[in-house]
Motif scaffolding. Sequence first.
Motif, short mmCIF file in Angstrom:
data_model
loop_
_atom_site.label_atom_id
_atom_site.label_comp_id
_atom_site.label_asym_id
_atom_site.label_seq_id
_atom_site.Cartn_x
_atom_site.Cartn_y
_atom_site.Cartn_z
N VAL A 9 -30.41 -19.25 -90.00
CA VAL A 9 -30.33 -20.13 -88.85
C VAL A 9 -32.09 -20.37 -89.16
O VAL A 9 -32.90 -21.60 -89.22
CB VAL A 9 -29.85 -20.25 -87.54
N THR A 50 -33.97 -9.87 -78.77
CA THR A 50 -33.28 -9.57 -77.89
C THR A 50 -32.18 -8.47 -78.13
O THR A 50 -32.47 -7.87 -77.19
CB THR A 50 -33.74 -10.77 -77.37
N GLY A 51 -31.49 -9.67 -79.12
CA GLY A 51 -30.25 -9.06 -79.39
C GLY A 51 -30.45 -7.19 -79.67
O GLY A 51 -29.76 -6.85 -79.64
N LEU A 96 -27.28 -14.33 -89.30
CA LEU A 96 -27.01 -15.80 -89.32
C LEU A 96 -28.23 -16.19 -88.64
O LEU A 96 -28.23 -17.62 -88.66
CB LEU A 96 -25.88 -16.14 -88.43
N LEU A 97 -28.25 -15.99 -87.76
CA LEU A 97 -30.24 -16.03 -86.68
C LEU A 97 -30.82 -16.11 -87.71
O LEU A 97 -31.68 -17.49 -87.71
CB LEU A 97 -30.17 -15.11 -85.78
N ALA A 154 -36.54 -14.54 -82.09
CA ALA A 154 -37.12 -13.75 -80.82
C ALA A 154 -35.87 -13.80 -80.20
O ALA A 154 -35.37 -12.72 -79.18
CB ALA A 154 -37.49 -14.68 -79.80
N MET A 155 -34.87 -14.58 -80.53
CA MET A 155 -33.02 -13.90 -79.69
C MET A 155 -32.89 -12.75 -80.28
O MET A 155 -32.18 -11.43 -79.94
CB MET A 155 -31.73 -15.13 -80.36
N ASP A 188 -38.54 -21.30 -87.80
CA ASP A 188 -38.44 -21.43 -86.30
C ASP A 188 -38.68 -20.24 -85.43
O ASP A 188 -37.61 -18.96 -85.35
CB ASP A 188 -36.93 -22.00 -85.46
N VAL A 217 -24.45 -10.56 -87.04
CA VAL A 217 -25.16 -12.14 -85.96
C VAL A 217 -26.22 -12.24 -86.21
O VAL A 217 -26.61 -13.47 -86.24
CB VAL A 217 -24.35 -12.14 -84.19
N PHE A 218 -27.09 -11.49 -86.25
CA PHE A 218 -28.71 -11.44 -86.16
C PHE A 218 -28.59 -11.68 -87.95
O PHE A 218 -29.91 -12.75 -87.31
CB PHE A 218 -28.78 -9.86 -86.27
N VAL A 261 -37.91 -19.46 -82.20
CA VAL A 261 -36.68 -18.83 -81.22
C VAL A 261 -35.57 -18.06 -81.53
O VAL A 261 -35.66 -16.60 -81.46
CB VAL A 261 -36.04 -19.83 -80.79
N PRO A 262 -35.22 -18.59 -82.86
CA PRO A 262 -34.07 -17.06 -83.21
C PRO A 262 -34.80 -15.65 -83.21
O PRO A 262 -33.92 -14.72 -83.38
CB PRO A 262 -33.57 -17.64 -84.29
#
Lengths: 501, 503, 108, 589
Positions: free
Chosen positions: C49, C66-67, C45-46, C62-63, C57, C42-43, C59-60
């Motif tokens: 993205v 956190t993830g 992918l982020l 940061a996600m 970007d 998933v990371f 934001v991903p």
Amino acid sequence: MSFAELLPLLVILSSALASFVIFFLRDDRSRLRTSIYLGGEIVKLGLVLVMLQGIYVGAQYELRVPLLPDIDFLLQANELAMLFLILSAGLWLLTTLYSIGYLRHAPNRARFFGFFGLSVSATAGIALSGNLFTFFIFYELLTLVTYPLVVHRETPAAMRIGRQYLVYTLGGGVVLLAGIVSLQLVAGSLEFVAGGTLTGDEASPAILIAIFALLIGGLGVKNAFVPLHSWLPAAMIAPTPVSALLHGVAVVKAGAFGIVRVIHEIYGIELAAELGVTLPVAILASFTIIYGSIKAISQDELKKRLAYSTVSQVSFIALGVSLVGYLDTVGGVAHLVHQGIMKVTLFFCAGVIAETIGVKYVSKMGGVGRRMPWTMGAFALGSLGMIGVPPMAGFVSKWYLGVGAIEAGQPWVIAVLVTSTVLNTVYFLPVLYVSFFGKPTGEWQEERPHTRFEADWLLLFPTLAVAGLVFLIGLFAGWELSPLGWAELIASRQWEGQFGN
Amino acid sequence: MGLIGSNWLVVPIVLPLATATLAMLVGRRSAPYLGLLTASGILLSVAAIGLTVLEEGTIRYQLGGWEAPLGINLYADGLAVFMLLMTAIVGAAVSAYAVGYFTSRQDESGRVAGDSGDRSGSFWVLWMFLWASLNGLFLSADAFNLYVTLEIMGLSAAGLVTLERRQSALSSGMRYLFVTLLGSLAYLMGVALLYGALGALDLATLGELMYPGAATWSALALITLGMALKTGLFPLHFWMPAAYSNAISPASALLAGLVGKASFYLLLRLWFDVFDGGLGPGPGQVLGLLGAAAIVWGAVMAVRQRRLKRLLAYSSVSQIGYLFVLFSLATTASWGFDAWSGGVYHAFSHACAKAAMFMSAGAIVRSVGHDDLDRMQGVGQQMPLAVAGFALGGVTLMGLPPTGGFTAKWLLVSASLESGQWWIAVVLLAGGVLAALYVLRFLNPALIQVKVGPVARPATQNLEVTAFVLAFGSFFLALLSAPLLALLRIGTPFASVLLVGTP
Amino acid sequence: MSPVTFYLLSSVGIFVVCLYGLIVHAHLIRKILALNMMGSAVFLLLTGVARRGELTDPVPHAMVLTGIVVAVSATAFALAVARRLYEECGRAYLPEEDPEDLSEEREG
Amino acid sequence: MNLEGLLSVLWPAALVLPLLLAAGMTYKGTRALSIALTPLSPLPALGLAVFGEDAGVDLPYILIGMSLGLTDATRVFLLFTALLWTIAAVYARGYMANDYRQPRFFAFFLITMTGNLGLIMSRDLASFYLFFSLMSFFAYGMVVHEATEKARKAAHVYLIMTILAEACLLPAVLITAGVTGTIDLGAVPAGLAGSEARDTVVLLATLGFGVKAGAFTLHLWLPLAHPAAPTPASAVLSGTMIKAGLLGWMLLIPAGEVPMPFWGVLFMAAGLVAAFYGVLVGLTQGQPKTILAYSSISQMGFMTAVLGAAIAVPEAWPVALFAIPIYAAHHALIKGALFLGVGVAERTEESRHRFQRLLVIGGLVLAALALAGAPLTSGAAAKDYLKGITDLAPLPWDNVLYSGLDLAAVGSTLIMARFLFAVWPPAGGQEQRPPALLFVPWLVSVGGVAALVLFLPETLAELPGLLLTFEALWPLAAGVLLVTVAWYLDRRFGGKPRERLVPAVPEGDLLIPVTRSLSLVRRGWKSHAAPSLERSVKFVTDQGEAYASELVKIRTAADRLESWAQVWIVAGALALMLVLTVLALSVLV
């Protein structure tokens, strides 16, 4: 909130609160419990009488609280409601006295009386419901609060039967609910309106008929229509006061009362007749009447025999209201009270006999009439009433049903009435014969010491009181405040103009 | 007022977090008092939020003043407040129950456990984290924060299951952990896809930008899978019976009552706020079908159980079916709001009832030392309150008036009939009778009188009272239908329907 | 094939393979590893993205950060439970059925 | 208080008083008083019958609105009914003096009496039905009183027949009320005459009242019950209660409104058959009370036949309305005197008191002669009145009826002779007198029989012409001749011809074949129908069991499925399927 709004609620709560308090009393505080309970009862009876008087002179009692979108919780007193209400409240008092004697030394009395009072509250709620939604709420509550009474003895057999009871009644409730929801969707209103809520334009006849079938099917379980009746004889495992008031009167009447409401105040007799749904109900009721009687003949256990007799007798109410005539409607509605009082009498007698001398089977009742002449005399009154011998109450209902059926052009009903009369005779007279003219089969199983009266006075006196009622309400049926007179009042005030004549 | 009003939103999240931290520090003696204090604080704040929302409509709060997409946004509409309220009530009851539960020295199997105090401390920490995550989840306004709260919730819930040091508890906790992690990852994958496709995380923004396409379809599928797994939708309920029945009873009550509802809430929120009703009627039908199957299957399996807590667990499988039925009913048609609010109402009443039942079951198990249904004779004599609580909860499951289950069933049946899917109504109604059967599966033996009841075990008076009070309170939930439904109307995705539908 | 698509496809591939691993492997450590790898998918992918537009970007990222924190704590917890399970019953496998489910033996 | 006021109280009092006394039997303290007062209880009704012409009272709050009153015809009925009940009540006090079950008997006695009086006094359908069934059901208590095997059997048969009768009457009454829309007995026949339901009602009424009236084939219970009851009860059963059936016919069948030839012929035929059948079977009996019971069947046949003529021809109705009550009164008093006489004679058997014995024999002979319609007795007049109708009967039937009645009178003579032989008190014996409470009321009834002629609605001058006719004489003479011949032959051949010629018909005659065929049916049911029913029930239960075992299989399969779904691979596959389905559907739909 004004008194007129509050009164219906108070009538329901008076018994509920008393019962609720009782749950938290220790079992041995019987004096306190009895006084609270009787206090609640007397308050309730007083309120009911106030309301009765008010209704008689034309007052309005209505409580409306919105609950769901477009659906209100509605309590509303009218003549029909009062009929059922006064029956349940009045008999409750007598049954309570009887129960006190019956359960003098039994365990779990607090629970028993608590649920008993709640059952009566639920019955009052059923009587006072102003729409099908409210009706359903109390209808299901009645199922719930009677369950602990059915399993009161807490034996494995009682539990098994309790399960059957719940499954039957809940199953019926589910069907009824489906009917009610559909009705709400179709009609947008569930209120009981004189002459019927439905106009017939709401949906196609097929849908209206289907909804009617759902409603009657659901109510038919409690009304014990064959083949949905088998819970009723089984439920006789409950203590006798329960069998008497609840299964003889309240629960089955809840079904019958619902049928009256649905036919007369949801569909309206004209629409129902137009849709052709009344005849099937009448036929179903007739079949039940005859089937119940036939089954009763072969029962040796007295309470079972009475239970099947209930199955049979209750359907007279449905028969009466589904015959689309003025007189048989009056007869059916009056039978609501008549059957109640007669059946309570019979069950009381059965209970007194079982408690005093331990006799539970018809075949062992030889000599009971000599040992307990008063009790058997009361039983005789009740059973003659059931048979329809004048001037007992049962005769009056049968008279109206029969004459009404002729007037409504349904002569076949006469055959049903006659068959039922003969069958009733066949299963009641042997009881009387054996007990009065038969010889005792031996020592009584568990005779209680002979006191001043032939049985515990708390058992005997209520029994005699209801037996007297069986006779009096039949004899004075012509009086305008008798059940029959009140039924005529209902028919003339509430359903006026519905009948052709 | 606006400032104070919206600031209230933080309290239900921050307060338990703070307590959790404190509870780790203060140890097991004072943890219960802290817990109770927090519970009352949360109740208060939720009440305040509820009143504000009722008066002023939805509230949006930006944490630290940062705006989306960077800042963390909290958002309270009717649905969120409704869930907060549910959590607060059940949570408070479970807290009170837990106080009584851990003061007693014996664990459920009757052995004297040396580490019970230890477990008590961990319980309060985990439970406070769980509560914080639940409240956070209900209030979050963006998809990623939802993921974070979801993970915290999953971990603390799994922690609660594994509190018991028995093999069965550990293995079912482990299994639960895998499932919940898998569910979260599926959800995160979905969120990643959404972000990739739409470039936003804020739910409202996502809803506006939503278009059907490969990415959003996949996101929908993954999120649905994740939440179905975590909620235990048939046939993915395989982890549930073990987890619910092997956990200690307060944990079971929380899991069955609240945790399952949270993941359902998440799906509900995204489905209607973001995916615009599942991007078409098809997926909703699948969920509805599975829900209907769950109702029947869960109930049938519940009747087949021999153990009390497993029976309750399967009953949850069945009851969860009611929630998912709404996905096939709630469309933009006139009955949409009925179905939606019916499902949500069911979540509320089921949470209260099932928690109360697990609490009663816990008291019973503790007292008699086993949860074998065939040996329950005499329990009714000995513990009337616990049995009464169980029975009252059972009535909610049957969906009889005046319980909340009735309101829910009424709304759902009404919607299903109106939408012409009468077979759903049949299942819903039959489910009530089946529920009666499995409730009786316990009541029947429990009410049978025996001469000498099971030997007296530790006093469980407090546990019984708590369970009974919760059950009794939830028994009359239908009478609150009018205000609660009014609350649900605030900010509902079916606002347009409501304007047309009801006068 | 744009880089984004490549990341996307490989991420999905890893996710699916690891899902398969999670399901078929009985050993707890393997399951935990599989879960970790899924998280990484998933990371991936982020991060992919994040490179989609002209500008990266944030934001991903940061996600992902956190993830990772979440994944670490989840892994730690899972390992702790696995260890305790091993201590209690001496094996690092999950029974396929709940041991108390169908057992005839009853407490007493 | 003026007479009207007194009367309006008297109406309900006539019914309430006996009921109160009956209630008094239940409590020890009032028992003796109630029994002592019993003979007074029919007196209010008697007073009404004497003074209460054209008056009446409405009690709308009772039942469906009770209305009491009298017409000319019912007044006669009330008169003889009240009189006979009074006599029987006094007699019963003597008869029952040593019976410990006395209170029970008197309770039933009083309630039955209330029913009997009430049904005559009621002017509305519901009350009529009320009192009719009251009477029918409570008479059971009197029939069964002796509690011997015979009494039980008789009561059993009585009860079954009564229930069947009620089963006919209830619909008859209901249908009548339904189609006419009124319950006023005065308006019922007119309303019924034109309605479609007329024939149904007539049929049901015929059957229902026929049981009480002892109509041919419906009389099965009568020869059993009348003798089985204690003598005072037999007297009222045979004297007055049997007439209630007749009265019912007269009230409900709309004779006098429309000609109903079919029903008329049926009644005439059935009546004549009964008239002869009663005699023939009665002759074979040995028990005096049984002989009297058969005589009652025969006598009721007379009245039935005449009623039939009035049903067929409306013009005959006024005549019948006049003649039938008189005949009924005549028969009631005589039957009462005869039955009571049986009791007196029983206790006189061993008496040495010559005078008393002569008195008994004289009284019985007088009553027997009156029943046979001998000149100078009321029988001659009553029969003459009946014959007055025969002229009006439709064609072949006028002659048939006329000669039938005469021939039947011969029969009456025979059966009375048979009775006298049976009851004849033997000479000699111990010193014992019948108690005054038996003897005096019996004497009164005999006196009534003798004096009845004086109360006929004729002037004294006309009486001899009415009573001293050849028509009255010849049947008697023929009968006496036959009896003498038979007696001579019997003596000559030592009773052998009697044994050979007269078959011993058991009491209850037709009942025997009926019960036999019923038991045949039952045996058939037990040997054929019941086993096959059992077989089918067993088949169904077997199917059920098979189904149950299938259910068990399904259940275990469900369990297996559930544990299978807990396997990781399966769960994973299911999850994958869920994803794919949602995906596919969201794409496709």
